[in-house]
Design an enzyme around this catalytic site. Structure first.
Site, PDB file in Angstrom:
ATOM      1  N   HIS A 236      -6.315  -3.805   1.106  1.00 23.92           N
ATOM      2  CA  HIS A 236      -6.865  -4.797  -0.306  1.00 23.92           C
ATOM      3  C   HIS A 236      -6.696  -6.352   0.774  1.00 23.92           C
ATOM      4  O   HIS A 236      -6.446  -7.659   0.213  1.00 23.92           O
ATOM      5  CB  HIS A 236      -5.591  -5.348  -1.172  1.00 23.92           C
ATOM      6  CG  HIS A 236      -3.743  -5.085  -0.740  1.00 23.92           C
ATOM      7  ND1 HIS A 236      -3.453  -4.293  -0.030  1.00 23.92           N
ATOM      8  CD2 HIS A 236      -3.848  -6.463  -0.767  1.00 23.92           C
ATOM      9  CE1 HIS A 236      -1.817  -5.260   0.292  1.00 23.92           C
ATOM     10  NE2 HIS A 236      -2.153  -6.320  -0.599  1.00 23.92           N
TER      11      HIS A 236
HETATM   12  N1  UDP Z   1       2.584   0.113  -3.840  1.00 23.06           N
HETATM   13  C1  UDP Z   1       2.911   0.632  -5.521  1.00 23.06           C
HETATM   14  N2  UDP Z   1       1.759   1.663  -6.058  1.00 23.06           N
HETATM   15  C2  UDP Z   1       0.188   0.986  -5.077  1.00 23.06           C
HETATM   16  C3  UDP Z   1       0.498   0.581  -4.355  1.00 23.06           C
HETATM   17  C4  UDP Z   1       1.339   0.037  -3.579  1.00 23.06           C
HETATM   18  O1  UDP Z   1       4.047   0.270  -5.570  1.00 23.06           O
HETATM   19  O2  UDP Z   1      -0.308   1.779  -5.954  1.00 23.06           O
HETATM   20  C5  UDP Z   1       3.671  -0.252  -2.708  1.00 23.06           C
HETATM   21  C6  UDP Z   1       3.969   0.098  -1.243  1.00 23.06           C
HETATM   22  O3  UDP Z   1       4.724   1.427  -1.767  1.00 23.06           O
HETATM   23  C7  UDP Z   1       4.648  -1.322  -1.091  1.00 23.06           C
HETATM   24  C8  UDP Z   1       3.966  -2.139  -1.842  1.00 23.06           C
HETATM   25  O4  UDP Z   1       3.686  -1.934  -2.826  1.00 23.06           O
HETATM   26  O5  UDP Z   1       6.174  -1.201  -1.065  1.00 23.06           O
HETATM   27  C9  UDP Z   1       3.460  -3.233  -0.893  1.00 23.06           C
HETATM   28  O6  UDP Z   1       2.651  -3.771  -1.240  1.00 23.06           O
HETATM   29  P1  UDP Z   1       1.031  -4.416  -1.330  1.00 23.06           P
HETATM   30  O7  UDP Z   1       0.523  -3.260  -0.316  1.00 23.06           O
HETATM   31  O8  UDP Z   1       0.066  -4.839  -2.164  1.00 23.06           O
HETATM   32  O9  UDP Z   1       1.885  -5.410  -0.332  1.00 23.06           O
HETATM   33  P2  UDP Z   1       1.468  -5.821   1.453  1.00 23.06           P
HETATM   34  O10 UDP Z   1       3.420  -4.919   1.323  1.00 23.06           O
HETATM   35  O11 UDP Z   1       0.611  -5.836   1.608  1.00 23.06           O
HETATM   36  O12 UDP Z   1       2.425  -7.250   1.373  1.00 23.06           O
END
Ligand code: UDP
Length: 391
Positions: A236
Site C-alpha cells: 500500500h
Molecule cells: N495488518 C492487519 N490486517 C491487515 C493488514 C495488516 O492487521 O489486513 C497489520 C499487520 O500485521 C501489521 C500492521 O497491520 O501489524 C501493518 O500495518 P501497515 O502495513 O498498514 O503499516 P506499516 O507497518 O507499513 O506502517
C-alpha cells in the site's frame, strides 16, 4: 498555646471525617504526582502498538492517558476492529479527519490536537511511528512546550520521496524522549546528532514484538477460505500504488509468483482504490484478494503462510517474529538487520527480481537464530521511563 489532638482523632463522626480527609489528601497527593499523557493515534499500525503500550501505561498508578484518534484510518476493519479485538480503551477524542492531501490533513489535525492540549494540559505527548498523525501530534505539542515522546524513533530509509521518511525525521528532531526499536536506530540518532536540547535516547526494543507475543495465542482463522500453502502479501506504499505504471508492474509480478505459490492478499483500501482507477480485474486475477483483516486473523495468516511478500514496515518484522522469510517490494528498508541476517530480501518492483526472490526463498529451510529488536518488553520500558519523574 499547645493543642493536643489525639491521633487518629476520636469521637462521634470525627474518625469518618478523618478518613474522608485522608482520602482527599491522598487523591490530591496522587494527582500532584500523576504524569498526564496525551497519545495521538490515527492509523492501523498505531492501534496495534498502542494495544501493548496503553496497557503498560495503565499498570502504572501514576500515569493518566488521554487518547486522541485523528481518524486517518476510519473503515471499521482498519480501525474499530483493532480497538475491539485488542481491547484498547476507546479514544477520549475522535476527530474523523481523513481523505485529504498531506498538508491539509496534517494542518487540520494540528488545529484539533492543539485545542485538546490547551484543555488537557498534559506533561507528555506520545506519538508512534511515521504517519501524518505522528507529525501533527509532535508539532502541536512542541509548540506549546509540551514534551514529546516518540515510539519507533531513529528509523531511516534514506528515501526522502517517502512521506513517512519526512514524518520520522521531523518527529525525531523535536522529540524529548526517543524510544528506539534497535541499536541501529540508536546509532542513527547519535550519528545524526540533531536532537532537541536534553533529548534522551532509550533502546526500548520493538513494541510490535510485544504485540506479536501477546496476541499470538489468540490468533484466529479469517472467514475467507485459504489454500494449503500460500504467500501472504500486502502492499500500500504510495510510491508503489499511486503510480499506475508501477502498480501494473507489481500486480503482474505477483501474478507470476502465483505459479510458485498461491498469493493471499488482504487489500488495503488505498490499494483497492488505485486498482479500480487502473481497471484491474480483481475478480479474474489469480491473486486471492480478501478484505483487510483484524490483527488476530493477520497473525493466523502469518503463522500459516509459507512466505511473506510486502511493502509494509510492520509486516517485515512480523514475518521474522513468525519465522517466515520475506520479500520486500521496495528498494530500501528501515529494518536493515533483517536484510543483514538474510531473513528479508529487497526486491523492488521489477517482476524478474520479485519472481527470483520468491523462488529463492520458497522452500528455504527456516533458520532464524539471531535475536533482534529487544526482549519483547518494550512497552514496559516505555511506561516506566515516562512514569519516572524528571530530575
Ligand atoms: N495488518 C492487519 N490486517 C491487515 C493488514 C495488516 O492487521 O489486513 C497489520 C499487520 O500485521 C501489521 C500492521 O497491520 O501489524 C501493518 O500495518 P501497515 O502495513 O498498514 O503499516 P506499516 O507497518 O507499513 O506502517
Amino acid at each position: 498555646m499547645e493543642l493536643l489532638v489525639p491521633y487518629p482523632p476520636t469521637g462521634p463522626y470525627i474518625s469518618e471525617i478523618y478518613v474522608l480527609l485522608r482520602h482527599f489528601l491522598t487523591i490530591k497527593e496522587l494527582s500532584k504526582h500523576t504524569v498526564k499523557i496525551v497519545t495521538v493515534l490515527g492509523a492501523r499500525p498505531q492501534f496495534i502498538k498502542a494495544a501493548v503500550v496503553s496497557r503498560a501505561l495503565l499498570q502504572h498508578t501514576g500515569i493518566q492517558e488521554v487518547i486522541i484518534h485523528t481518524g486517518q484510518h476510519f473503515d471499521h476493519n482498519m480501525s474499530q476492529l483493532f480497538f475491539d479485538q485488542m481491547q484498547i480503551r476507546q479514544p477520549d477524542y475522535q476527530f474523523g479527519i481523513h481523505g485529504l492531501p498531506h498538508g491539509a490533513l496534517t494542518g487540520r489535525m494540528m488545529e484539533r490536537i492543539e485545542e485538546v492540549l490547551l484543555a488537557e494540559k498534559p506533561d507528555w505527548m506520545l506519538v508512534y511511528g511515521d504517519t501524518d498523525s505522528t507529525l501533527a501530534g509532535a508539532l502541536a505539542a512542541k509548540k506549546l512546550h509540551i514534551r514529546v515522546a516518540h515510539v519507533e524513533a531513529g528509523l531511516r530509509s534514506y528515501n526522502e520521496a517517502m512521506p513517512e521518511e519526512i514524518n520520522r525525521i521531523l518527529t525525531d528532531r523535536i522529540s524529548d524522549l526517543l524510544f528506539c526499536p534497535s541499536e541501529t536506530a540508536v546509532n542513527q540518532l547519535r550519528n545524526e546528532g540533531r536532537l532537541a536540547r536534553d533529548a534522551r535516547i532509550v533502546m526500548s526494543g520493538d513494541v510490535m514484538k510485544d504485540a506479536a507475543a501477546r496476541f499470538a495465542p489468540l490468533m484466529k482463522a479469517p472467514a475467507a477460505p485459504l489454500p494449503d500453502r500460500f504467500s501472504l502479501c500486502t502492499f500500500h506504499r504510495a510510491e508503489n500504488v499511486d503510480n499506475p505504471q508501477i502498480l501494473k508492474q507489481l500486480l503482474h509480478a505477483l501474478e507470476l509468483t502465483c505459479d510458485t505459490l498461491p498469493v493471499v492478499c488482504p487489500l488495503h483500501p488505498h490499494t483497492r482504490k488505485s486498482m479500480e482507477t487502473i481497471g484491474y480485474p480483481t475478480e479474474k486475477s489469480p491473486i486471492r484478494f480478501i478484505e483487510p483483516v483484524g490483527y488476530l486473523e493477520m497473525l493466523y495468516l502469518l503463522s500459516h503462510s509459507t512466505l511473506v511478500i510486502t511493502d509494509s514496515g510492520g509486516l517485515q518484522k512480523e514475518a521474522y517474529y513468525m519465522h517466515k522469510y520475506c520479500v520486500t517490494l521496495r528498494n530500501e528498508t528501515e529494518w536493515t538487520e533483517l536484510i543483514d541476517c538474510g531473513y528479508n530480501r529487497l526486491a523492488g518492483t521489477e517482476p524478474d527480481i520479485i519472481l527470483q526472490s520468491v523462488n529463492d526463498l520458497y522452500g528455504k529451510v527456516p533458520g532464524f537464530h539471531t535475536e533482534l529488536y529487544g526482549d519483547g518488553h518494550a512497552a514496559e520500558v516505555i511506561a516506566r521511563t515516562i512514569a519516572t519523574p524528571l530530575p
